[in-house]
Design an enzyme around this catalytic site. Structure first.
Site, PDB file in Angstrom:
ATOM      1  N   GLU A   1      10.953 -16.345 -16.617  1.00 55.87           N
ATOM      2  CA  GLU A   1      10.640 -15.011 -16.568  1.00 55.87           C
ATOM      3  C   GLU A   1       9.786 -14.358 -17.664  1.00 55.87           C
ATOM      4  OE1 GLU A   1      11.009 -11.043 -15.565  1.00 55.87           O
ATOM      5  OE2 GLU A   1      11.203 -12.975 -14.328  1.00 55.87           O
TER       6      GLU A   1
ATOM      7  N   TRP B   1      -3.828  -2.049  -0.799  1.00 56.82           N
ATOM      8  CA  TRP B   1      -3.938  -3.521  -1.471  1.00 56.82           C
ATOM      9  C   TRP B   1      -4.646  -4.321  -0.784  1.00 56.82           C
ATOM     10  CZ3 TRP B   1      -1.608  -8.182  -1.510  1.00 56.82           C
ATOM     11  CH2 TRP B   1      -1.483  -8.770  -2.449  1.00 56.82           C
TER      12      TRP B   1
ATOM     13  N   LYS C   1       3.569  -3.565  -6.493  1.00 55.32           N
ATOM     14  CA  LYS C   1       4.845  -3.435  -7.082  1.00 55.32           C
ATOM     15  C   LYS C   1       5.796  -3.790  -5.783  1.00 55.32           C
ATOM     16  CE  LYS C   1       8.570  -2.237  -9.515  1.00 55.32           C
ATOM     17  NZ  LYS C   1       8.680  -3.326 -10.706  1.00 55.32           N
TER      18      LYS C   1
ATOM     19  N   HIS D   1       7.972 -35.509 -20.596  1.00 53.69           N
ATOM     20  CA  HIS D   1       7.509 -36.022 -19.458  1.00 53.69           C
ATOM     21  C   HIS D   1       6.155 -35.512 -19.008  1.00 53.69           C
ATOM     22  CE1 HIS D   1      11.329 -38.079 -19.192  1.00 53.69           C
ATOM     23  NE2 HIS D   1      11.954 -37.209 -19.390  1.00 53.69           N
TER      24      HIS D   1
ATOM     25  N   ASN E   1      -0.010   0.506   6.670  1.00 59.58           N
ATOM     26  CA  ASN E   1       0.653  -0.595   5.585  1.00 59.58           C
ATOM     27  C   ASN E   1       0.935  -1.592   6.601  1.00 59.58           C
ATOM     28  OD1 ASN E   1       0.399   1.121   3.512  1.00 59.58           O
ATOM     29  ND2 ASN E   1       2.477   1.362   3.215  1.00 59.58           N
ATOM     30  N   GLY E   2       1.011  -3.154   6.330  1.00 68.55           N
ATOM     31  CA  GLY E   2       1.327  -3.995   6.938  1.00 68.55           C
ATOM     32  C   GLY E   2       0.137  -5.000   7.354  1.00 68.55           C
TER      33      GLY E   2
ATOM     34  N   ARG F   1       2.415   0.923  -7.241  1.00 67.69           N
ATOM     35  CA  ARG F   1       2.593   0.167  -6.319  1.00 67.69           C
ATOM     36  C   ARG F   1       1.659  -0.911  -6.345  1.00 67.69           C
ATOM     37  NH1 ARG F   1       6.234   1.950  -1.716  1.00 67.69           N
ATOM     38  NH2 ARG F   1       5.066   0.550  -0.375  1.00 67.69           N
TER      39      ARG F   1
ATOM     40  N   LYS G   1       6.204 -12.623 -17.109  1.00 69.80           N
ATOM     41  CA  LYS G   1       5.751 -11.473 -17.716  1.00 69.80           C
ATOM     42  C   LYS G   1       4.278 -11.502 -18.374  1.00 69.80           C
ATOM     43  CE  LYS G   1       8.757  -8.820 -15.865  1.00 69.80           C
ATOM     44  NZ  LYS G   1       8.457  -9.747 -14.728  1.00 69.80           N
TER      45      LYS G   1
ATOM     46  N   GLU H   1       1.493 -12.052 -16.148  1.00 70.74           N
ATOM     47  CA  GLU H   1       1.351 -10.574 -15.299  1.00 70.74           C
ATOM     48  C   GLU H   1       0.580  -9.460 -15.852  1.00 70.74           C
ATOM     49  OE1 GLU H   1       4.962 -10.023 -12.198  1.00 70.74           O
ATOM     50  OE2 GLU H   1       5.670  -9.791 -14.264  1.00 70.74           O
TER      51      GLU H   1
ATOM     52  N   CYS I   1       0.723  -1.122  -0.067  1.00 73.07           N
ATOM     53  CA  CYS I   1      -0.004  -0.075  -0.022  1.00 73.07           C
ATOM     54  C   CYS I   1       0.785   1.251  -0.148  1.00 73.07           C
ATOM     55  CB  CYS I   1      -0.870   0.023   1.206  1.00 73.07           C
ATOM     56  SG  CYS I   1      -1.628  -1.690   1.462  1.00 73.07           S
TER      57      CYS I   1
END
Length: 608
Positions: free
Chosen positions: A481, A72, A603, A504, A97-98, A27, A485, A488, A2
């Site tokens: 990666e 968030w 973020k 496999h 925040n937290g 963020r 991306k 996301e 947040c």
């Protein structure tokens, strides 16, 4: 995750607060709100839309003291009732925040005292606790201090009271918070970028700090409640560095900033004729000489950088290396070795899981620690003996791009230094690697010229719902990666596999509707990879191959080849990252998603 902004001034602080929130949008958030003190009352405006909507709803809101927040969701769904700031009996306002771990116990206790809860959040207990102590005649500072003694968990908070227009109280434990210093005005924020329009002079509050802030000054108390002085830093960030400029999205801007970001990261090394351990800190030579292995702890994109580094460190430096996902590491029984170099990687340096993993490793006796990070004043940097700053500059887009490539550059330097110290890197090899590093920014620039062709290729993904990414060896983490991306920012389900694993299980998924993206460098595993790709073609799969020069891949029906300008040897993973970033970006444009602010993501992940 947040964002917090607070201000006390001799002017209306609402524009300052809202502009600060706008700068913290990167963020990630699902709601936003602002509260100010005016004429002995609290005025609060909240929204579940973008900060722009909060601007519109706050046009008539004014005050000289206020706090604001982007949330968030952790406890409670995104909604107006769960948005911050939270109030207690219209007298106390709190942003947080937290996560408060004992909030359920406190909620029962406060309900019994007659407090009514209007949200599903853990934060609301803070507001009611502060009020319960404030109502006894305590100052706002003392009420907050008493409250903090009852909280279990992580927090960065800002607190104001309706009948105290002269003070803003803030505190931090396990979540970042800074104090902005102005002329007869002061500010708080969870991120320096929020304060750039009003000040570049900041104090980074230490773990456990509590501050009482007024117009003319501030008082800071440490975790033992002793009055302390903290250094004022002048931030090197500029307004331009966090503005979009000519680009359509921050992600696009940051992809294009990679040549300069990598050059900045390598500047000190590339301007010298030799590699020295001192680039990682004054104690690096002694620590590196006393290690037997390397343990890399990281999350998400940073963990993929660590996986590439494992190949480098073991092959070039001859040091055993393991990579652990930070969020898992401290919850399993491991066998600590005090002669292990513990390397933590994070863009922000405030990633809660990575910080917790670092602290856990240290608690087991592994105190040889190195952090690779983009933020010099971050908690990760402060908690490590050695450090290397990636100098990528602010990364606003939630999907990491330049942070990843600069982390890889830093990890390659670490590999070379370890190899040299162990006698595995002679002078000729050292000079060859330094030459390759000096050339790297230009090589990245050359790859960026593929953008128009990749944008065209992305059109074929517009109607897809799934994708496979394949790589081998050093490039398997790059495939991971690339898949990350794509999922996301385009919301296409994408998975990565070591190409040899196709037979496999994953081959069962391959058909004409499943695009298969392959990373194909011109290395020792090329022929093996070609065989794996034939397995895909034989089952009607459509291949998208990012191939180095002289790999003899040709575009035919069902195979789309994107030719890379050159092969970069050990540095090839960095170059092959770039087209996968561009592919994800342009597929997201085709899908019409919010590129810089993908749904459900943040973020800086500062909660567990």
């Amino acid at each position: 995750m947040c964002g917090i902004v607070g201000a006390i001034a001799q002017r209306n602080v609402v524009p300052i607060l809202l502009e600060g929130l706008r700068r913290l949008e990167y963020r990630g958030y699902d709601s936003a709100g602002v509260a100010v003190v005016k004429d002995g009352k609290l005025e609060r405006v909240r929204s579940t839309g973008r900060v722009a909507e909060l601007f519109e709803k706050s046009v008539d809101t004014q005050g000289l003291l206020g706090i604001a927040h982007t949330r968030w969701a952790t406890h409670g769904v995104p909604s107006i009732r769960n948005a911050h700031p939270h109030l207690s009996r219209e007298q106390i306002a709190v942003v947080h925040n937290g996560i408060i771990e004992n909030y359920e116990e406190l909620r029962v206790q406060l309900t019994a005292q007659g407090y009514e809860f209007t949200s599903d959040t853990d934060t609301e207990v803070i507001a009611h606790l502060v009020h319960s102590h404030y109502a006894l005649g305590n100052t706002l500072l003392d009420a907050v201090l008493a409250t903090l003694g009852e909280l279990v968990g992580a927090y960065a908070i800002g607190v104001i009271a309706a009948d105290d227009p002269d003070h803003l109280i803030c505190a931090r434990k396990g979540s970042p918070l800074l104090l902005g210093v102005g002329v007869q005005e002061h500010f708080i924020a969870s991120d320096m970028s929020a304060l750039l329009p009003v000040t570049q002079r900041v104090i980074y509050l230490e773990e456990g700090d509590v501050a009482e802030i007024g117009l003319m000054g501030y008082r800071i108390f440490d975790s033992n409640r002793n009055l302390v002085e903290r250094a004022i830093h002048t931030s090197e960030l500029s307004n331009e560095s966090v503005e979009l400029g000519e680009y359509r999205h921050f992600m696009q801007k940051e992809i294009y900033e990679q040549p300069q970001a990598v050059a900045n990261t390598l500047e000190a090394v590339c301007n010298s004729q030799s590699l020295i351990p001192g680039i990682f800190g004054a104690e690096a030579a002694a620590i590196f000489a006393d290690i037997e292995s390397v343990l890399i702890l990281a999350c998400g994109t940073s963990s993929h950088a660590g996986m590439v580094a494992r190949y480098w460190i073991e092959e070039i430096a001859g040091v055993p290396c393991s990579v652990e996902i930070a969020s898992e590491y401290r919850y399993r029984v491991s066998v600590p070795n005090p002669k292990t170099l513990v390397v933590t990687i994070s863009q922000s340096g405030e990633t809660a899981d990575t910080l917790a993993a670092l602290n856990y490793a240290k608690s087991t006796g592994m105190d040889k620690t190195l952090s690779i990070c983009n933020v010099p004043e971050s908690a990760l940097i402060r908690n490590s003996k050695l450090r290397f700053l990636t100098r990528a500059g602010p990364e606003i887009g939630v999907a990491s791009t330049k942070a990843f490539t600069t982390q890889l550059a830093a990890l390659f330097l670490l590999t070379l230094v370890l190899a040299k110290q162990r006698g595995r890197l002679d002078h000729a090899a050292e000079q060859r690697h330094l030459h390759e590093l000096r050339h790297l920014p230009s090589a990245i620039q050359a790859v960026l010229r593929l953008e128009p062709a990749i944008a065209k290729l992305a059109e074929r993904f517009a109607d897809k719902h799934n994708a496979l990414f394949l790589g081998r060896g050093l490039h398997y983490p790059i495939a991971m990666e690339g898949a990350l991306k794509l999922k996301e920012i385009s919301y296409i389900h994408a998975e990565a596999y070591a190409a040899g694993e196709l037979k496999h299980g994953p081959l069962a998924l391959v058909d004409k509707d499943m695009p298969v993206v392959a990373v194909a460098p011109n290395d020792a595993l090329l022929e093996k990879l070609k065989s794996n790709l034939q397995e895909v073609k034989a089952r009607g799969g459509e291949l998208y191959v990012f191939a180095d020069a002289e790999t003899r891949f040709e575009s035919t029906e069902g195979i789309h080849v994107m030719q890379m300008p050159e092969h970069a040897g050990y540095l090839s993973p960095i170059l092959h990252t770039i087209p996968l970033q561009l592919l994800s970006y342009y597929v997201a444009l085709q899908k019409g998603t919010d590129v810089d602010k993908p749904r459900n993501l943040a973020k800086s992940v500062t909660v567990e």
